[in-house]
Design a protein around this motif. Structure first.
Motif, PDB file in Angstrom:
ATOM      1  N   TYR A  65       0.845  -1.180   0.000  1.00 46.85           N
ATOM      2  CA  TYR A  65       0.000   0.000   0.000  1.00 46.85           C
ATOM      3  C   TYR A  65       0.888   1.240   0.000  1.00 46.85           C
ATOM      4  O   TYR A  65       2.078   1.179   0.340  1.00 46.85           O
ATOM      5  N   PHE A  67       0.300   5.721   0.620  1.00 52.92           N
ATOM      6  CA  PHE A  67      -0.548   6.900   0.713  1.00 52.92           C
ATOM      7  C   PHE A  67       0.264   8.054   1.288  1.00 52.92           C
ATOM      8  O   PHE A  67       1.247   7.840   2.006  1.00 52.92           O
ATOM      9  N   GLU A  75       4.352   3.793   3.048  1.00 55.30           N
ATOM     10  CA  GLU A  75       4.115   2.565   2.299  1.00 55.30           C
ATOM     11  C   GLU A  75       4.566   1.360   3.111  1.00 55.30           C
ATOM     12  O   GLU A  75       5.386   1.473   4.021  1.00 55.30           O
ATOM     13  N   THR A  78       0.578  -5.122   2.989  1.00 60.92           N
ATOM     14  CA  THR A  78      -0.850  -5.136   3.292  1.00 60.92           C
ATOM     15  C   THR A  78      -1.221  -6.361   4.119  1.00 60.92           C
ATOM     16  O   THR A  78      -0.421  -7.290   4.313  1.00 60.92           O
ATOM     17  N   SER A 238      -4.062   1.207  -4.182  1.00 58.17           N
ATOM     18  CA  SER A 238      -4.372   2.028  -3.018  1.00 58.17           C
ATOM     19  C   SER A 238      -5.584   2.917  -3.289  1.00 58.17           C
ATOM     20  O   SER A 238      -6.410   3.156  -2.399  1.00 58.17           O
ATOM     21  N   GLU A 243      -7.580   4.122   0.064  1.00 54.40           N
ATOM     22  CA  GLU A 243      -6.556   4.564   1.006  1.00 54.40           C
ATOM     23  C   GLU A 243      -6.038   5.946   0.626  1.00 54.40           C
ATOM     24  O   GLU A 243      -5.432   6.640   1.448  1.00 54.40           O
TER      25      GLU A 243
END
Length: 284
Positions: A65, A67, A75, A78, A238, A243
């Protein structure tokens, strides 16, 4: 004269259903420990299972992921990767549950846990989840039951990921992450040109044109590599998981008055601002 003797009141009587459930829970724990001791994990087989799973695009494209936060980017791995590693490592039980919901204070008490039955190592996280979200620079209360459920599920998944990774060896996690990144870089066997066109087409559906993709990566698409496509794929996933918003991942370049009125044939020069965390380094 004899008076009746009052018996001391004992503890509350346990109902039959409660007693059965308690006995079942104890028996389940004992059985899990017994089976784990009878069939201990084979580290070589666990690594083979992990390598096979991380070599597939089905897992690799969901393994990370990304964001933005505080002017940078966050990052990591997951919950999808964490669950796969728990299954590959073997003899691990895990779960997440909502222990109590308080509508008056608008919060839920939750617990996430992971238990290595063979090593008898257990990691438990108990936490409070407010029925609220941070959006557009302010905190908004969640009223809809579905929004509350999804908010609890998202927070529970993050804590569950931490609990699982806490009982799995670091070398196992590091190797899995490296293999997933290699799989993303290689792609699904298609030529790099075809993968680039596919990435441009996918983001076009989100309203992100090729110029904004080039701005993010810091170079024209003719120079994109497998690692660049992998980065775009992580960002796309994402966005799908909500996210990150599209405008946060691909901010529009800001235009100054000087650029608009400058001697450039009436055309606007769009250059990434220096304070844009998503803008790449200019190509030389």
């Amino acid at each position: 004269m004899n008076f009746p003797v009052q018996q001391a009141q004992g503890p509350d009587r346990v109902g039959q259903s409660t007693a059965v459930e308690q006995s079942r829970a104890v028996a389940e724990v004992q059985a899990a420990i017994y089976v784990a001791r009878q069939f201990p994990r084979d580290v070589g087989r666990s690594r083979s299972n992990m390598q096979a799973a991380c070599g597939t695009m089905a897992l690799a494209e969901k393994a990370f992921y990304k964001f933005p936060r505080a002017g940078g980017a966050v990052e990591g791995s997951t919950i999808h990767l964490a669950k796969t590693l728990a299954q590959s490592w073997g003899n691990i039980q895990y779960g997440v549950s909502e222990m109590r919901r308080d509508d008056e204070y608008r919060q839920s008490e939750m617990q996430a846990w992971a238990w290595d039955v063979e090593a008898n190592t257990r990691h438990v996280l108990t936490f409070i989840v407010p029925h609220a979200k941070f959006a557009k620079g302010k905190v908004e209360a969640l009223i809809d039951l579905r929004d509350i459920y999804e908010n609890n599920a998202n927070n529970g998944a993050r804590r569950l990921r931490e609990a699982i990774f806490a009982v799995i060896p670091d070398f196992f996690i590091s190797e899995a992450e490296e293999l997933c990144r290699e799989t993303l870089n290689k792609g699904d066997g298609k030529p790099i040109e075809q993968r680039i066109e596919g990435a441009v087409a996918v983001f076009q559906k989100l309203g992100v044109n090729a110029d904004r993709l080039e701005q993010k990566l810091g170079r024209p698409r003719a120079q994109w590599t497998g690692a660049d496509i992998a980065q775009l794929l992580i960002t796309h996933k994402s966005i799908q998981r909500r996210e990150i918003a599209v405008d946060e991942a691909f901010p529009q370049a800001r235009i100054t008055a000087a650029e608009i009125t400058g001697k450039n044939g009436g055309r606007k020069q769009q250059t990434p601002p220096n304070d844009d965390p998503w803008a790449g380094e200019p190509t030389k």
